[in-house]
Design an enzyme around this catalytic site. Structure first.
Site, short mmCIF file in Angstrom:
data_model
loop_
_atom_site.label_atom_id
_atom_site.label_comp_id
_atom_site.label_asym_id
_atom_site.label_seq_id
_atom_site.Cartn_x
_atom_site.Cartn_y
_atom_site.Cartn_z
N ARG A 134 10.36 1.82 8.43
CA ARG A 134 10.77 0.56 9.09
C ARG A 134 12.14 0.71 9.73
O ARG A 134 12.43 0.15 10.79
CB ARG A 134 10.75 -0.61 8.09
CG ARG A 134 9.32 -0.98 7.72
CD ARG A 134 9.21 -2.23 6.91
NE ARG A 134 7.91 -2.24 6.22
CZ ARG A 134 7.38 -3.28 5.61
NH1 ARG A 134 8.01 -4.43 5.59
NH2 ARG A 134 6.22 -3.18 4.99
N ASP A 176 -1.16 -8.64 -2.72
CA ASP A 176 0.17 -8.32 -3.26
C ASP A 176 1.10 -9.53 -3.40
O ASP A 176 2.29 -9.38 -3.56
CB ASP A 176 0.85 -7.24 -2.41
CG ASP A 176 1.44 -7.77 -1.13
OD1 ASP A 176 0.89 -8.75 -0.58
OD2 ASP A 176 2.46 -7.22 -0.68
N GLU A 177 0.52 -10.73 -3.31
CA GLU A 177 1.37 -11.91 -3.47
C GLU A 177 0.83 -12.80 -4.59
O GLU A 177 -0.38 -12.90 -4.78
CB GLU A 177 1.39 -12.74 -2.19
CG GLU A 177 2.06 -12.01 -1.04
CD GLU A 177 2.05 -12.83 0.24
OE1 GLU A 177 2.31 -14.05 0.17
OE2 GLU A 177 1.76 -12.25 1.29
N TYR A 224 0.85 -1.21 0.00
CA TYR A 224 0.00 0.00 0.00
C TYR A 224 0.88 1.26 0.00
O TYR A 224 0.57 2.24 -0.67
CB TYR A 224 -0.91 0.05 1.24
CG TYR A 224 -2.04 -0.95 1.28
CD1 TYR A 224 -2.18 -1.95 0.32
CD2 TYR A 224 -3.00 -0.90 2.30
CE1 TYR A 224 -3.22 -2.87 0.38
CE2 TYR A 224 -4.05 -1.80 2.36
CZ TYR A 224 -4.14 -2.80 1.40
OH TYR A 224 -5.18 -3.70 1.48
P1 TTP Z 1 2.03 -7.62 3.31
O1 TTP Z 1 2.59 -8.26 2.10
O2 TTP Z 1 1.94 -8.42 4.57
O3 TTP Z 1 2.88 -6.35 3.67
P2 TTP Z 1 3.59 -5.27 2.77
O4 TTP Z 1 3.51 -5.59 1.33
O5 TTP Z 1 3.04 -3.95 3.15
O6 TTP Z 1 5.07 -5.32 3.29
P3 TTP Z 1 6.25 -6.34 2.92
O7 TTP Z 1 7.32 -5.48 2.31
O8 TTP Z 1 6.67 -6.88 4.23
O9 TTP Z 1 5.71 -7.37 2.01
O10 TTP Z 1 0.58 -7.06 3.02
C1 TTP Z 1 0.20 -6.45 1.79
C2 TTP Z 1 -0.70 -5.26 2.03
O11 TTP Z 1 -1.88 -5.67 2.67
C3 TTP Z 1 -0.08 -4.22 2.90
O12 TTP Z 1 0.61 -3.24 2.14
C4 TTP Z 1 -1.22 -3.64 3.65
C5 TTP Z 1 -2.29 -4.68 3.60
N1 TTP Z 1 -2.55 -5.32 4.89
C6 TTP Z 1 -3.72 -5.02 5.59
O13 TTP Z 1 -4.51 -4.20 5.14
N2 TTP Z 1 -3.95 -5.64 6.79
C7 TTP Z 1 -3.09 -6.55 7.31
O14 TTP Z 1 -3.34 -7.09 8.38
C8 TTP Z 1 -1.87 -6.84 6.58
C9 TTP Z 1 -0.87 -7.83 7.11
C10 TTP Z 1 -1.65 -6.21 5.39
MG MG Z 2 4.14 -7.43 0.50
#
Ligand code: TTP
Ligand code: MG
Length: 499
Positions: free
Chosen positions: A64, A120-121, A32
């Protein structure tokens, strides 16, 4: 867990697939927050948090570094980083759009087997692509653990060819990440291995904007390095861990030692019990389940300095042929409504490469599996593609291209019959108009059926225009001989001006 302890996999947890697949897990960095930074680049150097209610759901890597973490209370995050910029992240629409673009790119360019996990995965099964590539000695990015094999690992060394496959997989993962960076603007992390659980676990070893590959003989080390609770295993969420806890299983060790019977009693379902039991040993035979049909299908090739129109056209024709083959292989019977040409131009003055794309409505193609499909589709597409090329590269004597790509988008189901040709066409017409990038089909027809919108008509391929005109002529004849008149759904009904 003790990292040096080699886990013995019980016989009923041995994988039925061995190490035959090659799986890439892609995860966008601080997703996000990246979307917010793309829209507002001056936020890049500032600590940034995305807020939902009183929680920072994610934050960029500047924040972070200051100790702010995902799912932290806003008040706590502010204490750690007084300069923290907070944006509201409650409207998910923009994040969904970016999420779709990433999945689309992976589906259209790398593999039809792409499974989304959250926004995002993505898991991508690249086994077929890997088979088609030449062996490589190079691993792109990091390798998990030491490359020097300890005695025990030498014993675990596998001779099925998986080392080679994951090496090629690492190159594919790098290409995926570069494409996502270049075309969507996001940095990502990737994990490469021979199953989903290991690919996901290893991908988080080096963050952000990095990738890690796991060879089979290091799998035990990765599993042993996990924190003790069962939640360390992807796929075991809160609900499942509560259920396990109620059955006396809290740690990963407990789970590894639990028999299938115990797990079956806990889950009441033998399939789930078996999947969970295997996951605890890093064994995962679950397939990458495609998350929907791709919205586009594309093919791109980096080229070494194409600087004459003839070479460019030959390359475009070769790419189009390969793309048509992919379209036939898709086997879902859908046909594209739009074709897009992409070029990457090298600018001598700025010493920078710049991508540019143009698209046009597709001509009507012959039946997908007919003998003439490839040749006649190519013959119909090439004039359009040449026209698009001339628009993007107007000076025929002065250009230098480093990449060419052709893609199909705007897919529609198309069955035979007149009713369906119209449903196939309608979104094409709309899209071509909305984009403003569609090539106007040149028409010599001054006179149009009264209910047809001229702009819509102009955006259609010549064949469709002819069909509309023929249909109109037909109707006029029918009207002039009332005995033949009958109510029928025609192509023109679909292109009428809005009343
Ligand atoms: P993630 O992939 O867990 O986190 P991220 O992409 O922000 O960080 P990273 O670099 O560690 O991968 O989650 C993806 C998005 O989902 C994140 O940007 C925000 C959202 N999200 C929520 O809205 N609620 C939640 O509980 C989590 C874990 C994530
Ligand atoms: Mg992520």
């Amino acid at each position: 867990m003790d990292e040096d302890q080699v886990i013995m996999i019980p016989p009923d947890c041995v994988s039925s697939l061995g190490h035959s697949r090659t799986i890439v897990h892609i995860d966008a960095d601080c997703f996000y927050a990246q979307v917010e930074m793309l829209e507002n680049p001056e936020l890049r150097d500032k600590p940034l948090g995305v807020q939902q209610k009183n929680i920072v759901v994610t934050c960029n890597y500047v924040a972070r570094e200051k100790g702010v973490s995902k799912l932290m209370l806003v008040a706590e995050a502010r204490k750690l980083s007084p300069g923290l910029v907070l944006v509201n992240g409650e409207d998910l629409a923009r994040y969904r759009v970016m999420s779709d673009r990433v999945t689309d790119l992976l589906q259209s360019r790398f593999s039809s087997l792409v499974e989304r996990l959250g926004l995002d995965e993505n898991f991508v099964d690249v086994s077929e692509m890997v088979k088609a590539r030449t062996p490589t000695a190079q691993v792109a990015g990091h390798v998990y653990g030491d490359l020097v094999r300890e005695e025990e690992e030498q014993r675990l060394e596998c001779h099925c060819g998986c080392d080679q496959r994951v090496k090629i997989g690492s190159q594919v993962a790098q290409e995926m990440r570069e494409a996502i960076r270049e075309e969507v603007g996001l940095t990502t992390c990737a994990g490469v291995s021979y199953n989903k659980v290991l690919a996901k676990l290893v991908g988080s070893q080096h963050k952000p904007n990095q990738q890690t590959t796991l060879f089979s003989w290091q799998a035990h080390k990765l599993i042993s390095s996990l924190p003790g609770g069962v939640r360390a295993i992807p796929g075991i969420g809160r609900q499942m861990s509560d259920l396990l806890k109620s059955g006396g299983i809290s740690s990963l060790c407990d789970l590894q030692q639990a028999g299938l019977d115990t797990l079956m009693t806990i889950f009441g379902n033998s399939d789930r019990a078996s999947v969970v039991q295997k996951l605890a040993f890093g064994v995962d035979d679950t397939p990458v389940k495609p998350s929907g049909r791709p919205k586009s299908l594309g093919i791109e090739d980096a080229v070494k300095g194409v600087n004459c129109a003839q070479d460019a056209e030959a390359k475009i024709e070769a790419l189009s042929g390969r793309l048509l083959d992919l379209l036939t292989a898709q086997q879902d019977g859908r046909l594209p409504g739009t074709v897009r040409l992409t070029v990457r131009k090298w600018d001598k003055a700025t010493k920078e490469a710049r991508r540019e794309s143009r698209q046009a409505a597709m001509p009507a193609l012959p039946p997908l599996h007919s003998e003439t499909f490839r040749a006649s589709s190519l013959a119909k597409m090439m004039p359009l593609l040449k026209e698009l090329f001339a628009k993007m590269v107007p000076d025929k004597n002065e250009f230098h291209l480093t990449l060419l790509g052709v893609a199909f988008t705007n897919f529609c189901d198309r069955k035979s019959g007149k009713g369906s040709i119209s449903s196939f066409l309608q979104p094409v017409a709309k899209k071509a108009r909305l984009d403003g990038t569609g090539v106007e089909a040149s028409t010599s027809h001054g006179l149009l059926p009264p209910e047809v919108d001229r702009d819509v008509f102009n955006s259609l391929p010549a064949e469709m225009q002819e069909e509309i005109l023929a249909d109109w002529k037909n109707r006029q004849q029918t009207l002039s001989s009332p005995t033949k008149a009958k109510k029928k759904c025609t192509i023109n009904d679909y292109f009428g001006k809005k009343k």
